[in-house]
Scaffold this motif. Structure first.
Motif, PDB file in Angstrom:
ATOM      1  N   ALA A   3      -5.781   3.374  -0.987  1.00 55.23           N
ATOM      2  CA  ALA A   3      -4.515   2.963  -0.042  1.00 55.23           C
ATOM      3  C   ALA A   3      -4.514   3.450   1.530  1.00 55.23           C
ATOM      4  O   ALA A   3      -4.259   2.836   2.153  1.00 55.23           O
ATOM      5  N   TRP A   4      -4.509   4.826   1.389  1.00 57.37           N
ATOM      6  CA  TRP A   4      -4.546   5.445   2.774  1.00 57.37           C
ATOM      7  C   TRP A   4      -5.856   4.838   3.850  1.00 57.37           C
ATOM      8  O   TRP A   4      -5.279   4.664   4.713  1.00 57.37           O
ATOM      9  N   GLN A  36       0.675   3.922  -3.453  1.00 57.14           N
ATOM     10  CA  GLN A  36      -0.342   5.193  -3.040  1.00 57.14           C
ATOM     11  C   GLN A  36       0.287   6.227  -4.243  1.00 57.14           C
ATOM     12  O   GLN A  36      -0.677   7.011  -4.439  1.00 57.14           O
ATOM     13  N   ASP A  37       1.362   6.460  -4.479  1.00 56.30           N
ATOM     14  CA  ASP A  37       1.526   7.402  -5.691  1.00 56.30           C
ATOM     15  C   ASP A  37       1.347   6.964  -7.055  1.00 56.30           C
ATOM     16  O   ASP A  37       1.638   7.797  -8.007  1.00 56.30           O
ATOM     17  N   GLU A  53      -5.592   6.810  -5.023  1.00 53.02           N
ATOM     18  CA  GLU A  53      -4.860   6.922  -3.699  1.00 53.02           C
ATOM     19  C   GLU A  53      -5.454   6.855  -2.530  1.00 53.02           C
ATOM     20  O   GLU A  53      -4.990   6.341  -1.528  1.00 53.02           O
ATOM     21  N   LEU A  55       0.711  -1.305   0.037  1.00 49.53           N
ATOM     22  CA  LEU A  55      -0.068  -0.243   0.011  1.00 49.53           C
ATOM     23  C   LEU A  55       0.735   1.170  -0.011  1.00 49.53           C
ATOM     24  O   LEU A  55       0.573   2.236  -0.453  1.00 49.53           O
ATOM     25  N   PHE A  91      -2.847   8.758   8.308  1.00 50.92           N
ATOM     26  CA  PHE A  91      -3.440   8.143   7.058  1.00 50.92           C
ATOM     27  C   PHE A  91      -4.896   8.614   7.392  1.00 50.92           C
ATOM     28  O   PHE A  91      -5.535   8.716   6.055  1.00 50.92           O
TER      29      PHE A  91
END
Length: 527
Positions: A227-228, A208-209, A224, A204, A253
């Motif tokens: 993922a957070w 994320q990017d 994204e 993750l 997060f």
């Protein structure tokens, strides 16, 4: 993404194809009517269709809805029982104070009675479903890496998220499971729960990017923020799963998610005094609810026919004197009800408590009798105008999407992590909880002060906000309430007033047939 689901029928071959051992077996197909892996990954557009199969792996059960060409072996479990969210409901809701189910199908009473074994159909189906999803994702990632189009890197990141989500569930439900990231024919070895946690975390953090920016992807696909949000959930449970608290990371997060483009739905489209029920209507992909959905399963009533998903939730909750047409369907399955422990968490002004009591007793004397226990009216196959979804007259069709992660959960994660020692702000936590309660009450009459914010209050608020959304068992395990005598509910441990059960039931068993075919695996203690 809903429109992509109709391309699924040819994807299975690409999803399960193994690398040949000899060069002379690596031949292109001669028959022009055969649609092969070469076609599926010919370009980015075709690869997107294969990506749809990965999303559909959580929504449907095979290549022909609602049944008939299953992904899992039908000799192992009825196809209708094996759909991901239906099985997750059995494991994470039916085992708790949130639900009982009166059907006598083999393995069902084991859930609310908390006496399942390693041969239980539903614990086995979930293990196999998640393992298959991981195999599909591994195949997609390996094949898509050969494409040079830049957008494919986003597709691969989405596939890695879906694989991480599958591993997150294995981590939560089963603990020590094999980590497999490539298509292989060798038997995998077992990893520790901490190793699985670290794998999900690293995946993750890495993707994320690479995922689409917040709110920029098409509805039904993750960005994204997903993922957070999954990291927020992962870190909230880190102390239970690894022995090391990660509440600061959960707060961090959660903050990222709360500062993203996602917003709590406040559009009361049907003018009933609250915008909460819009989250669970047939048009929740357009009525404003979609802005709260970080990751949801899409059901459109035509391309995603299944005996699971919201078809199961809508039909299964209807029985007794309830009128199926009020829910946009033609029949009820007279199944799930709730215990008095859930009902009593709501006061009369909290409109999240959507229960049906006419002809229903509050207490449950016989689980097999639908009239025992209040029914639930949370999920409906009608839109904000009361118009049924496209599946009218069809048992197998609902238009209602099912949120797996939504912003409200992240508010609750932030508040709990803050109280557990994370570096959040109690004032912010109170404000976020009050946003949810303002929506629930249709005004500020239910708002709280920071002095009201305790861990037990947050657990009850999670129950009020998220019931039947497949998180309750995980929450109770985190609070050390699931198996202990610290919290009892009707029929816990198969006793009318509830009893404690052995602590090893905080995890489900590795399926006995899996152990029989892979000597590298060890059973979870107690089983």
């Amino acid at each position: 993404m809903k429109n992509i689901f109709n391309k699924l029928t040819f994807i299975l071959l690409a999803s399960i194809t193994l690398v040949a051992c000899h060069d002379d077996l690596d031949q292109e197909p001669i028959d022009p009517d055969i649609f092969s892996e070469l076609d599926v990954y010919a370009n980015a557009n075709e690869a997107k269709s294969a990506l749809a199969k990965l999303y559909a792996g959580f929504a449907v059960t095979g290549q022909q809805g609602p049944a008939g060409n299953p992904d899992l072996n039908p000799d192992d479990i009825d196809e209708g029982f094996s759909q991901f969210s239906r099985t997750l409901f059995y494991l994470n809701e039916l085992t708790t104070d949130h639900s009982v189910l009166g059907w006598g199908d083999a393995g069902v009473p084991d859930m609310h009675g908390m006496y399942w074994t390693a041969s239980n159909d539903f614990t086995n189906a979930m293990y196999n479903r998640l393992g298959q999803e991981i195999s599909f994702c591994n195949s997609f990632i390996e094949n898509a890496l050969g494409l040079s189009d830049g957008v494919v890197q986003t597709y691969i990141a989405e596939a890695r998220f879906l694989r991480a989500f599958a591993y997150y569930n294995l981590l939560d439900l089963y603990g020590n499971v094999p980590i497999q990231t490539t298509v292989a024919t060798t038997l995998p070895t077992q990893n520790s729960r901490e190793e699985v946690f670290n794998f999900v975390e690293s995946e993750l953090l890495d993707i994320q990017d690479q995922l689409a920016s917040s709110g920029s992807n098409e509805y039904g696909r993750v960005d994204e923020v997903a993922a957070w949000a999954l990291l927020s959930r992962l870190y909230l449970n880190a102390e239970v799963w690894t022995g090391t608290p990660r509440y600061d990371d959960c707060v961090s997060f959660s903050n990222d998610v709360m500062n993203s483009s996602y917003t709590i739905n406040t559009t009361d489209g049907n003018n009933n005094g609250t915008a909460y029920d819009e989250l669970f209507l047939a048009d929740n992909n357009t009525n404003g609810a979609q802005r709260e959905f970080i990751f949801a399963l899409n059901f459109d009533g035509i391309q995603t026919q299944t005996y699971g998903g919201t078809t199961f939730l809508v039909h299964g909750q209807i029985g007794g004197s309830m009128t199926p047409s009020d829910f946009g369907v033609d029949s009820g399955w007279a199944g799930m009800r709730v215990t008095s422990s859930l009902v009593e968490k709501f006061d009369d002004q909290d409109m999240r408590g959507m229960f049906y009591s006419d002809g229903q007793s509050l207490e449950i004397e016989e689980i097999s009798q639908f009239s025992n226990g209040y029914a639930v009216t949370k999920f409906k196959n009608i839109d904000i105008n009361g118009v049924p979804g496209v599946g009218t007259g069809q048992d197998l069709r609902t238009d209602t999407d099912l949120p797996l992660i939504r912003l409200a959960e992240i508010y609750l994660n932030y508040a709990e992590a803050t109280l557990r020692g994370g570096n959040g702000d109690v004032g912010t936590a109170t404000q976020k909880i009050n946003e949810l309660r303002t929506r629930a009450y249709g005004g500020t009459t239910g708002n709280i002060t920071s002095g009201d914010l305790t861990l037990d209050f947050i657990l009850d608020e999670r129950s009020r906000e998220l019931y039947w959304e497949c998180q309750r068992r995980t929450d109770l395990v985190r609070y050390n309430y699931f198996t202990t005598g610290n919290y009892l509910w009707p029929w816990k441990g198969n006793q009318p007033n509830g009893i404690a059960v052995d602590s090893y039931r905080n995890l489900f068993p590795i399926p006995s047939n899996t152990l029989a075919t892979n000597s590298n695996l060890e059973q979870n203690p107690g089983y």
